[in-house]
Scaffold this motif. Sequence first.
Motif, PDB file in Angstrom:
ATOM      1  N   TYR A  67       4.139  18.687   1.514  1.00  0.00           N
ATOM      2  CA  TYR A  67       4.375  17.413   2.203  1.00  0.00           C
ATOM      3  C   TYR A  67       4.942  17.601   3.613  1.00  0.00           C
ATOM      4  CZ  TYR A  67       9.115  17.978   0.155  1.00  0.00           C
ATOM      5  OH  TYR A  67      10.350  18.453  -0.247  1.00  0.00           O
ATOM      6  N   ASP A  84       0.274  13.570   8.532  1.00  0.00           N
ATOM      7  CA  ASP A  84       1.519  12.850   8.241  1.00  0.00           C
ATOM      8  C   ASP A  84       2.272  13.437   7.048  1.00  0.00           C
ATOM      9  OD1 ASP A  84      -0.139  12.072   6.187  1.00  0.00           O
ATOM     10  OD2 ASP A  84       0.097   9.912   6.510  1.00  0.00           O
ATOM     11  N   LEU A 130       1.223  13.542   4.028  1.00  0.00           N
ATOM     12  CA  LEU A 130       0.965  12.783   2.799  1.00  0.00           C
ATOM     13  C   LEU A 130      -0.467  12.923   2.286  1.00  0.00           C
ATOM     14  CD1 LEU A 130       2.871   9.553   3.884  1.00  0.00           C
ATOM     15  CD2 LEU A 130       3.701  11.324   2.336  1.00  0.00           C
ATOM     16  N   THR A 157       9.122  14.523  -2.424  1.00  0.00           N
ATOM     17  CA  THR A 157       8.787  14.160  -1.058  1.00  0.00           C
ATOM     18  C   THR A 157      10.067  14.188  -0.241  1.00  0.00           C
ATOM     19  OG1 THR A 157       7.492  12.582   0.270  1.00  0.00           O
ATOM     20  CG2 THR A 157       9.022  11.650  -1.340  1.00  0.00           C
ATOM     21  N   GLN A 202       9.760  10.140   4.083  1.00  0.00           N
ATOM     22  CA  GLN A 202       8.389   9.819   3.679  1.00  0.00           C
ATOM     23  C   GLN A 202       8.322   8.956   2.427  1.00  0.00           C
ATOM     24  OE1 GLN A 202       7.547  14.014   3.499  1.00  0.00           O
ATOM     25  NE2 GLN A 202       5.846  13.826   4.945  1.00  0.00           N
TER      26      GLN A 202
END
Length: 262
Positions: free
Chosen positions: A168, A195, A197, A221, A225
């Motif tokens: 991540y 990003d 993600l 995460t 985020q």
Amino acid sequence: MEDQMEKSIIERLRSAGCVFAEEEAQLLISEARTLDDLSTMVNLRITGTPLEYVLGWAEFCGIRIAVDPGVFVPRRRTEFLVHKAVALSTPGATVVDLCCGTGAVGVAIAKALGWIQLYAIDIDLTAVRCARRNVTSLGGLVYEGDLYEPLPAKLRGKVDILVANAPYVPTEAIKLLPQDARLHEPKVALDGGDDGLHIQRRVAKEASLWLAAGGHLLVETSKMQAPQTFEIFAQYGLIPQVTHFDELDSTIVIGTQPTPLA
């Protein structure tokens, strides 16, 4: 003589920037079988090789996990992911560990519950080989492949717990990571896309196909985020919640598969 040797090693490790030089020196001395082994191990460490690669193992949830060079090293913060998964599980549960790396998360869940049906997957062959060393002794199966792709079709709609310590870190932020990770761990285990993600989206998109009613997807995460991960889970039909543990600075997003109305 032994005290002098240990002091010398500590000084060398400290000069190389090892913050926990005393603890590392004790570990290296205890693991080395000969003085030549010890010299090689110390030299590897002071030239930047991650301690876990030098030792060949990492401690995770109180378990010694085999770690091979080139495999993502399990982090202390990820112990919170295990804790939350165990709290949502029961012995005999069907557990899938995506992006498994060493297999540490699945192994720790299995050890905590006594017995589970464990399936671990990673896209990196080096990680798969390492995970097999850790997972198969517990009766688990390890597959090489891209996320859900290698899972047996019989598991569709039958998985109780999906865990994914998926990468991540945003691509541009990888250069800011500590040297141990940036130079030695595989980029595929760190890079979460623009990003951070991208992999989480892919995991969440298909999760509902595999989860049993009332089953759970858990991902690690960052605190920053987490709101976006929450929205991603909701977008793909999961009931999301965010939980954080300050002591480990660990953030987990849990998505629950809705139970059909009678």
